[in-house]
Design an enzyme around this catalytic site. Structure first.
Site, PDB file in Angstrom:
ATOM      1  N   ASP A 155       0.859  -1.193   0.000  1.00 33.48           N
ATOM      2  CA  ASP A 155       0.000   0.000   0.000  1.00 33.48           C
ATOM      3  C   ASP A 155       0.889   1.234   0.000  1.00 33.48           C
ATOM      4  OD1 ASP A 155      -2.353  -1.515   0.005  1.00 33.48           O
ATOM      5  OD2 ASP A 155      -2.264  -1.769   2.174  1.00 33.48           O
TER       6      ASP A 155
ATOM      7  N   LYS B 137       0.906  -7.910  -2.658  1.00 35.61           N
ATOM      8  CA  LYS B 137      -0.470  -7.507  -2.967  1.00 35.61           C
ATOM      9  C   LYS B 137      -0.482  -6.090  -3.539  1.00 35.61           C
ATOM     10  CE  LYS B 137      -3.825  -6.205   0.204  1.00 35.61           C
ATOM     11  NZ  LYS B 137      -4.666  -5.160  -0.370  1.00 35.61           N
TER      12      LYS B 137
ATOM     13  N   ASP C 241      -5.389  -7.130  -6.086  1.00 37.27           N
ATOM     14  CA  ASP C 241      -6.537  -6.954  -5.185  1.00 37.27           C
ATOM     15  C   ASP C 241      -7.406  -5.797  -5.698  1.00 37.27           C
ATOM     16  OD1 ASP C 241      -8.203  -6.882  -2.939  1.00 37.27           O
ATOM     17  OD2 ASP C 241      -6.738  -5.822  -1.699  1.00 37.27           O
TER      18      ASP C 241
ATOM     19  N   LYS D  67     -10.832  -6.209  -6.501  1.00 39.87           N
ATOM     20  CA  LYS D  67     -12.218  -6.404  -6.021  1.00 39.87           C
ATOM     21  C   LYS D  67     -13.261  -5.967  -7.050  1.00 39.87           C
ATOM     22  CE  LYS D  67     -11.047  -5.636  -1.113  1.00 39.87           C
ATOM     23  NZ  LYS D  67      -9.752  -4.952  -1.150  1.00 39.87           N
ATOM     24  N   PHE D  68     -13.278  -6.631  -8.197  1.00 46.65           N
ATOM     25  CA  PHE D  68     -14.246  -6.264  -9.237  1.00 46.65           C
ATOM     26  C   PHE D  68     -15.682  -6.507  -8.777  1.00 46.65           C
ATOM     27  CE2 PHE D  68     -10.735  -7.324 -12.446  1.00 46.65           C
ATOM     28  CZ  PHE D  68     -10.366  -5.996 -12.569  1.00 46.65           C
TER      29      PHE D  68
ATOM     30  N   ASP E  62     -19.380  -5.720 -10.853  1.00 49.56           N
ATOM     31  CA  ASP E  62     -20.130  -5.100 -11.949  1.00 49.56           C
ATOM     32  C   ASP E  62     -21.016  -6.180 -12.558  1.00 49.56           C
ATOM     33  OD1 ASP E  62     -20.851  -3.360 -14.170  1.00 49.56           O
ATOM     34  OD2 ASP E  62     -18.986  -2.271 -13.776  1.00 49.56           O
ATOM     35  N   ILE E  63     -21.635  -5.892 -13.695  1.00 46.73           N
ATOM     36  CA  ILE E  63     -22.443  -6.941 -14.331  1.00 46.73           C
ATOM     37  C   ILE E  63     -21.490  -8.029 -14.845  1.00 46.73           C
ATOM     38  CG2 ILE E  63     -24.360  -5.401 -14.922  1.00 46.73           C
ATOM     39  CD1 ILE E  63     -23.255  -5.356 -17.811  1.00 46.73           C
TER      40      ILE E  63
ATOM     41  N   ASN F 244     -20.759  -9.618 -17.596  1.00 49.34           N
ATOM     42  CA  ASN F 244     -19.947  -9.453 -18.808  1.00 49.34           C
ATOM     43  C   ASN F 244     -18.808  -8.448 -18.591  1.00 49.34           C
ATOM     44  OD1 ASN F 244     -19.463  -9.974 -21.663  1.00 49.34           O
ATOM     45  ND2 ASN F 244     -20.052  -7.833 -21.933  1.00 49.34           N
TER      46      ASN F 244
ATOM     47  N   THR G 150     -14.926  -5.849   5.873  1.00 54.48           N
ATOM     48  CA  THR G 150     -14.885  -5.769   7.340  1.00 54.48           C
ATOM     49  C   THR G 150     -15.248  -4.374   7.834  1.00 54.48           C
ATOM     50  OG1 THR G 150     -12.498  -5.547   7.062  1.00 54.48           O
ATOM     51  CG2 THR G 150     -13.302  -7.649   7.873  1.00 54.48           C
TER      52      THR G 150
ATOM     53  N   ARG H  68      -1.423  -8.982  12.878  1.00 52.29           N
ATOM     54  CA  ARG H  68      -0.427  -8.159  13.572  1.00 52.29           C
ATOM     55  C   ARG H  68       0.533  -9.057  14.332  1.00 52.29           C
ATOM     56  NH1 ARG H  68      -1.507  -5.250  10.431  1.00 52.29           N
ATOM     57  NH2 ARG H  68      -2.546  -3.231  10.483  1.00 52.29           N
TER      58      ARG H  68
ATOM     59  N   GLN I  36      -6.920  -1.445  12.388  1.00 53.16           N
ATOM     60  CA  GLN I  36      -7.632  -2.719  12.246  1.00 53.16           C
ATOM     61  C   GLN I  36      -8.381  -3.009  13.547  1.00 53.16           C
ATOM     62  OE1 GLN I  36      -7.987  -4.373   9.573  1.00 53.16           O
ATOM     63  NE2 GLN I  36      -6.165  -4.347   8.291  1.00 53.16           N
TER      64      GLN I  36
ATOM     65  N   GLY J   2       0.530  -5.675   5.942  1.00 51.43           N
ATOM     66  CA  GLY J   2       0.980  -4.466   5.262  1.00 51.43           C
ATOM     67  C   GLY J   2       1.946  -3.671   6.094  1.00 51.43           C
ATOM     68  N   ARG J   3       1.403  -2.679   6.823  1.00 49.06           N
ATOM     69  CA  ARG J   3       2.258  -1.708   7.518  1.00 49.06           C
ATOM     70  C   ARG J   3       3.261  -2.288   8.504  1.00 49.06           C
ATOM     71  NH1 ARG J   3      -2.998   1.567   8.872  1.00 49.06           N
ATOM     72  NH2 ARG J   3      -3.701  -0.592   8.728  1.00 49.06           N
TER      73      ARG J   3
HETATM   74  O1  C5P Z   1      -1.346  -2.457   6.849  1.00 50.85           O
HETATM   75  P1  C5P Z   1      -2.294  -3.606   7.075  1.00 50.85           P
HETATM   76  O2  C5P Z   1      -1.599  -4.878   7.511  1.00 50.85           O
HETATM   77  O3  C5P Z   1      -3.474  -3.235   7.947  1.00 50.85           O
HETATM   78  O4  C5P Z   1      -2.863  -3.891   5.598  1.00 50.85           O
HETATM   79  C1  C5P Z   1      -3.850  -4.839   5.355  1.00 50.85           C
HETATM   80  C2  C5P Z   1      -4.214  -4.868   3.904  1.00 50.85           C
HETATM   81  O5  C5P Z   1      -5.331  -5.722   3.724  1.00 50.85           O
HETATM   82  C3  C5P Z   1      -4.627  -3.504   3.327  1.00 50.85           C
HETATM   83  O6  C5P Z   1      -4.234  -3.508   1.945  1.00 50.85           O
HETATM   84  C4  C5P Z   1      -6.128  -3.516   3.460  1.00 50.85           C
HETATM   85  O7  C5P Z   1      -6.762  -2.715   2.495  1.00 50.85           O
HETATM   86  C5  C5P Z   1      -6.433  -5.001   3.176  1.00 50.85           C
HETATM   87  N1  C5P Z   1      -7.703  -5.473   3.712  1.00 50.85           N
HETATM   88  C6  C5P Z   1      -8.045  -5.382   5.050  1.00 50.85           C
HETATM   89  N2  C5P Z   1      -9.255  -5.857   5.483  1.00 50.85           N
HETATM   90  C7  C5P Z   1     -10.110  -6.410   4.615  1.00 50.85           C
HETATM   91  C8  C5P Z   1      -9.774  -6.516   3.271  1.00 50.85           C
HETATM   92  C9  C5P Z   1      -8.549  -6.026   2.853  1.00 50.85           C
HETATM   93  O8  C5P Z   1      -7.262  -4.906   5.857  1.00 50.85           O
HETATM   94  N3  C5P Z   1     -11.235  -6.900   5.048  1.00 50.85           N
END
Ligand code: C5P
Length: 238
Positions: free
Chosen positions: A14, A36, A62, A64-65, A67-68, A70, A124, A185, A194, A214-215
């Site tokens: 990210d 990701k 990631d 996350k499409f 839509d309809i 097609n 979430t 974490r 989170q 991520g972070r």
């Molecule tokens: O930095 P962190 O570990 O919180 O990043 C988690 C990643 O997972 C981010 O890209 C966040 O958008 C994604 N994500 C999430 N919860 C979800 C779906 C995706 O934290 N339910």
């Protein structure tokens, strides 16, 4: 370090620019299983960056499409040219949309591609109250489980879900139906924004296939060291 733990660790890149993402990917090469690329980075840097990142690790696209059927199929066919390891769609797009998407991904695999398709069940960020405002009287957890079963019936390969729900999904849909879980974490670290977090070993014990972090990695002073510490935590489940 067990390669199976490494393969199960997915790092969320990210980051706002292609340069920062590439620098991070380089630092993490060989240390993590997947990178990701989400909407922010894909919208900023495009498919060209995905190709450059694939030199360092397989990619979870990631996007996350939703839509309809097609339109989703055609968008998927465009990104499947990159042969990412994982792509995803929203289960709330409905059964026909998921079936059409799964068909496109299966055709890609039949032609030698590697991509698997995940469905996002319930974001979430949507709690019971938020769902009620949208006209759904379901409990988010019940709805997530219902949509996971539907995603499996429609030919998806797994779901994105909270580690809290991974065990329920595994019991309902079977071991081979993947559970990719964010909100991870390391032990003793801050949850940041989170709400419901689990540590790496807990998440694996609870049935997660892949852990998205991520972070705690990308903002660490030593990202490769932080990834290694998480892999060690994952090993403590054995
Ligand atoms: O930095 P962190 O570990 O919180 O990043 C988690 C990643 O997972 C981010 O890209 C966040 O958008 C994604 N994500 C999430 N919860 C979800 C779906 C995706 O934290 N339910």
């Amino acid at each position: 370090m067990e390669s199976s733990s490494r393969e199960r660790l997915v790092v969320a890149l990210d980051l706002p620019t292609a340069g920062e993402a590439l620098a991070m990917a380089q630092r993490l090469e060989g240390k993590v299983g997947m990178l990701k690329v989400g909407l922010e980075l894909f919208c900023a840097a495009g498919p060209g960056l995905v190709k450059e990142l694939q030199v360092f690790a397989p990619i979870f696209l990631d996007l996350k499409f939703h839509d309809i059927p097609n339109t989703v199929k055609r968008a998927l066919e465009a990104v499947l040219k990159l042969d990412p390891r994982l792509v995803n769609i929203h289960a709330s797009g409905g059964a026909l949309m998921m079936e059409t998407a799964a068909e496109a991904v299966r055709a890609h695999r039949a032609a030698g591609g590697q991509t698997e398709l995940l469905a996002v069940t319930v974001l979430t960020s949507l709690d019971r109250e938020a769902l009620a405002r949208m006209g759904s009287l379901d409990d988010p957890r019940d709805l997530a489980l219902h949509l996971a079963k539907l995603a499996r019936e429609c030919g998806c390969d797994g779901v994105v879900c909270s580690a809290m729900e991974a065990g329920l999904v595994r019991d309902a849909c079977g071991e081979s139906f993947h559970r990719l879980t964010p909100g991870i974490r390391p032990r003793g670290e801050q949850a940041l924004d989170q709400a419901r977090v689990m540590d790496p070993a807990q998440a694996l014990r609870n049935g997660a296939t892949w852990l998205v972090v991520g972070r705690p990695i990308t903002q660490a002073p030593d990202p490769a060291g932080a990834a290694l510490a998480i892999l060690k935590e994952m090993e403590t489940t054995r």
